[in-house]
Design an enzyme around this catalytic site. Structure first.
Site, PDB file in Angstrom:
ATOM      1  N   ASP A 384       5.011  52.674  16.723  1.00 53.08           N
ATOM      2  CA  ASP A 384       4.739  51.445  17.462  1.00 53.08           C
ATOM      3  C   ASP A 384       3.223  51.255  17.498  1.00 53.08           C
ATOM      4  OD1 ASP A 384       5.222  49.231  19.096  1.00 53.08           O
ATOM      5  OD2 ASP A 384       4.969  50.405  20.909  1.00 53.08           O
ATOM      6  N   ASP A 734       7.510  53.087  23.258  1.00 53.04           N
ATOM      7  CA  ASP A 734       7.335  53.201  24.703  1.00 53.04           C
ATOM      8  C   ASP A 734       8.211  52.239  25.493  1.00 53.04           C
ATOM      9  OD1 ASP A 734       6.124  50.874  23.980  1.00 53.04           O
ATOM     10  OD2 ASP A 734       4.190  51.279  24.928  1.00 53.04           O
ATOM     11  N   ASP A 738      12.330  49.906  21.970  1.00 53.52           N
ATOM     12  CA  ASP A 738      12.199  51.028  21.034  1.00 53.52           C
ATOM     13  C   ASP A 738      13.326  52.042  21.180  1.00 53.52           C
ATOM     14  OD1 ASP A 738       9.660  50.126  20.048  1.00 53.52           O
ATOM     15  OD2 ASP A 738       8.740  50.876  21.886  1.00 53.52           O
TER      16      ASP A 738
END
Length: 810
Positions: A384, A734, A738
């Site tokens: 990410d 996070d 996700d």
């Protein structure tokens, strides 16, 4: 199913408490009136009690389903599906039977004969307990997802406002009121803005680094989640404004409900770790070799348990000796038991446990033991962007001020990647006191600002909008105002003492809230001299349109000519090309309507402030003073970490829900892409990737790849395709968005500081410092542990075979 006018809701036969829901109505692509007509409701009166009951029979309660997990017995049995474990279990049973049989034969059973089978049984029991605990812990991700749901909602029903209705009782068509601080209880269409601005923090669901402005205007029907600006999603939070919304999806039909389903599906398809696969192969090969050798040993000794009778030197008849047959069978079985490295599971568990301790010292907290060795086999890291590669803290990177003449600009580079006022400096900053132009920029940044910065547990955090917090940090780096009267100066211990001093010198008496039309925020202030002025910050182009002059270095004001306008727009274009978010500053001293105004509600000017439609006329004939470029800066150590990955043969792919241009600029800066690399074929949105014909071939490209505007299903699909192609995938994240990919990946890595509980519970490892470089260090440690375990497995296997051959003469 409901008819177009909404009259047919609930008129079908109901055979259960919840029937299949009608096809999703694209409320985001339709005007408000059409949405109200479709759901058969008025925003003023809401649903009737009978409508609510009918719709609840169709849609059920607004809550996430409880997926029934596997029983404790199935979890226990699952721990014995491992080939090596089954071999050890058989070996332990045979050892126990042989020890018992020998004792019966000799008339006395020695307790030492049972030590080996008991130790094996003990190892298998401990191994099963650890495995069951880990499997049971995996379901907590779904429970954590439920905790982010709203418990209550302010609803309009039967023409009455119900302030605290349990959120689980909401049904599609309900009218809900949202205000600042509320958690959204369901997916809803915004039908009316009560405030001029509505902002929601939905980064945990979509991956966007900034709060999102919402509108009640329709958007294209094929818009992605981030593009649905007229929709608010369950589990997100209102950070600014209030509004009236219409519930469109509830329960499992919401975006967060879809994430819940994806997590559950991913948990059902978890695969063996690379080490476990190799141990299974080793166990199968060991079983075959031991079986063949033991059978040969027993067959070689057939002549000893067949007593032949000889006639004229030739065997003519034989007698079968069961006792000798059993004796040699015991020898063969004893050889099989001796060849099995029964200490192997204990050694593996010990190595992994020691590995978790070492990784914890490097800020990588391992939640599941097998993930230690999985890290060592990682071939692809899907990362990410926000909070992992970047700091997830907005910071000013560039300041542009007016020069000494109309055709000149001054550019200042600003260091710092956090909300700490002491992090970094401003390059080429003038010595001594700031000039008048810089002071005006500092004043506007400090006073036309509702955010704050606080120190918490040795780190600095923003209170309010991240961009405004970054502006206050900039003011602290610029220094205190150059004023003669120091009596109002606050104590030197204040974190934002320069900002506080500006606010003491210029007291705010009115606020012109930001709105999406004029794209600016203004405040009217009263200085110590009693002079009123208007301070404005907002989109640079909009401020330039409403400005007719500029302030120069020495504070003098000159007309805004075409040359100056072009220079400012050129500076704006350059900063925007570097993916900086730009804000402009302007002010106005001539405020005849507010000359005697001091916040008094009875003053005629107060009426002007009550209507946001008047704000544009108040913010006219401004004096432009400068602009800044802000960004969520990359972590300083990430570039080297990505180079280390490349050297180790690990590919890095960035998958983010954020803007494409911003993500590309960050990837260039941290080394995922080269500075001048053509990335047109390596940077796609999630939607563009899903439309590709040969997705696996695209993922096999050498070098880094970037996927922006990625939704949860896009992330999950990328991870799934990589795994199918034989890659060992580590996924970082996070947010709630996700979690499905974290669960599906070979090793899911969540952020410990900024990560949601949903992401942490779905992961195998948590980073205590949210730092990408920690992943790279952990991969190095995992490789070391993996190699050590392979070496020890070879040693213990060869040791067992050597003891076998020495002891039994094979």
């Amino acid at each position: 199913m409901m008819g177009k006018g909404g009259e047919d809701y609930g008129k079908q036969e109901v055979s259960s408490s919840k029937m299949s829901a009608p096809e999703v109505f694209p409320a985001w692509g339709r005007e408000v009136q059409e949405c109200e007509k479709h759901y058969g409701v008025s925003r003023r009166s809401g649903l009737s009690s009978s409508d609510v009951e009918k719709r609840r029979k169709i849609y059920g309660l607004n809550e996430l389903e409880n997926h029934e997990g596997p029983s404790i017995w199935s979890l226990i049995l699952e721990q014995f599906q491992d080939t090596l474990v089954r071999i050890l279990l058989v070996a332990a049973v045979i050892s126990f039977v042989l020890a018992w049989y020998d004792g019966e034969e000799g008339g006395e059973t020695e307790i030492t004969a049972f030590v080996e089978p008991l130790v094996i049984f003990l190892i298998l029991i401990v191994n099963a307990i650890v495995g069951v605990w880990q499997e049971n812990n995996a379901e907590k991700a779904l429970e954590a997802l439920k905790e982010i749901q709203s418990e209550q909602a302010a609803v309009i029903r039967n023409n009455k406002r119900i302030p605290n209705l349990p959120a689980k009782e909401l049904v599609p068509g309900d009218i809900v009121e949202l205000k600042v601080g509320d958690k959204v209880p369901a997916d809803m269409r915004v039908v009316e803005l009560i405030s001029s601005t509505l902002r929601l923090e939905q980064g945990s669901l979509t991956g966007e680094s900034e709060a999102v402005n919402k509108t009640n205007k329709a958007v294209p029907e094929d818009a992605d989640i981030q593009g649905k600006r007229c929709m608010v999603f369950a589990g997100t939070t209102v950070v600014n404004g209030n509004c009236i919304c219409l519930v469109t999806q509830t329960g499992m039909e919401t975006e967060i409900g879809k994430v819940h389903t994806q997590i559950h599906v991913a948990s059902q398809s978890e695969e063996d770790t690379p080490l476990k696969k190799k141990l299974n192969e080793f166990g199968e090969a060991l079983t075959m070799i031991i079986g063949v050798v033991c059978a040969l040993v027993w067959l070689i000794n057939v002549k000893y348990f067949l007593d032949w009778e000889y006639v004229d030197g030739w065997p003519s008849n034989f007698k079968f000796s069961f006792e000798k047959c059993t004796y040699y069978f015991e020898i063969a079985v004893a050889l099989a038991v001796a060849a099995i490295p029964e200490g192997l599971p204990a050694v593996i568990t010990t190595c992994l446990a020691l590995g978790t301790r070492k990784m914890a010292q490097k800020n990588a907290l391992v939640r599941k033991l097998p993930s230690v060795e999985t890290l060592g086999c990682t071939t692809v890291i899907c990362s990410d962007k926000t909070g992992t590669l970047t700091t997830n803290q907005m910071a000013v990177a560039k300041l542009v001020a007016m020069g000494s003449r109309a055709g000149a600009l001054r550019h200042f580079r600003v260091d710092g990647t956090t909300y700490s006022p002491f992090d970094g400096k401003i390059h080429d900053w003038p010595c001594g006191r700031m000039d008048a132009n810089l002071q005006m920029i500092a004043k506007i940044s400090a006073v036309c600002n509702d955010a704050g910065v606080a120190q918490s547990e040795h780190k600095y955090v923003a209170n309010g909008m991240p961009t405004e917090a970054a502006l206050k940090v900039l003011v602290e780096k610029m220094g205190p105002p150059a004023v003669d009267d120091d009596r109002s100066f606050s104590s030197s211990g204040d974190l934002l003492r320069c900002c506080q001093r500006w606010n003491e010198n210029d007291r705010r008496i009115a606020t012109l809230e930001f709105d999406r039309d004029r794209k600016s925020m203004g405040v009217i202030v009263n200085s110590h001299s009693g002079k009123k002025s208007l301070l404005v910050k907002g989109a640079v182009e909009n401020l330039l349109e409403r400005s007719n002059s500029i302030q120069l270095l020495d504070g003098s004001v000159v007309a805004l000519g075409d040359n100056s306008r072009s220079l400012i727009l050129q500076a704006l274009h350059e900063m925007s090309s570097d993916a900086l978010r730009c804000l402009g500053f302007a002010y106005k001293d001539e405020l005849p309507d507010f000359a005697t105004y001091d916040g008094d509600e009875n003053h005629p000017a107060h009426g002007l402030l009550l209507n946001p439609a008047n704000y544009s006329s108040i913010e006219r004939n401004l004096t432009f003073v400068g602009l800044v470029g802000l960004r969520d800066p990359p972590r300083t150590e990430v570039r080297q970490a990505i180079e280390d990955c490349r050297a180790a043969g690990i590919r890095v792919m960035v998958i983010t829900g954020d803007n494409k241009n911003t993500a590309e600029a960050i990837c260039h800066e941290i080394g995922v892409f080269g500075p001048n690399e053509d990335i047109r074929s390596k940077s796609l949105t999630g939607k563009e990737f899903m439309e590709l014909r040969d997705q696996k071939a695209y993922l096999r490209q050498n070098g880094g790849l970037l996927f922006s505007r990625a939704e949860p299903r896009h992330k999950q699909e990328i991870v799934r395709l990589l795994k199918e192609d034989g890659e060992v995938v580590a996924m970082t994240g996070d947010g709630v968005n996700d979690a499905p990919a974290l669960k599906l990946a070979d090793i899911g890595i969540a952020m410990g500081i900024a990560g949601t509980e949903v992401a942490k519970e779905a992961s195998d490892m948590v980073l205590a410092d949210d730092n990408f470089s920690t992943i790279v260090a952990a991969v190095g440690e995992g490789r070391s542990i993996y190699n050590n375990m392979k070496a020890f497995i070879r040693f213990i296997s060869l040791h067992s075979w050597s003891l076998w051959s020495v002891t039994d003469g094979i």
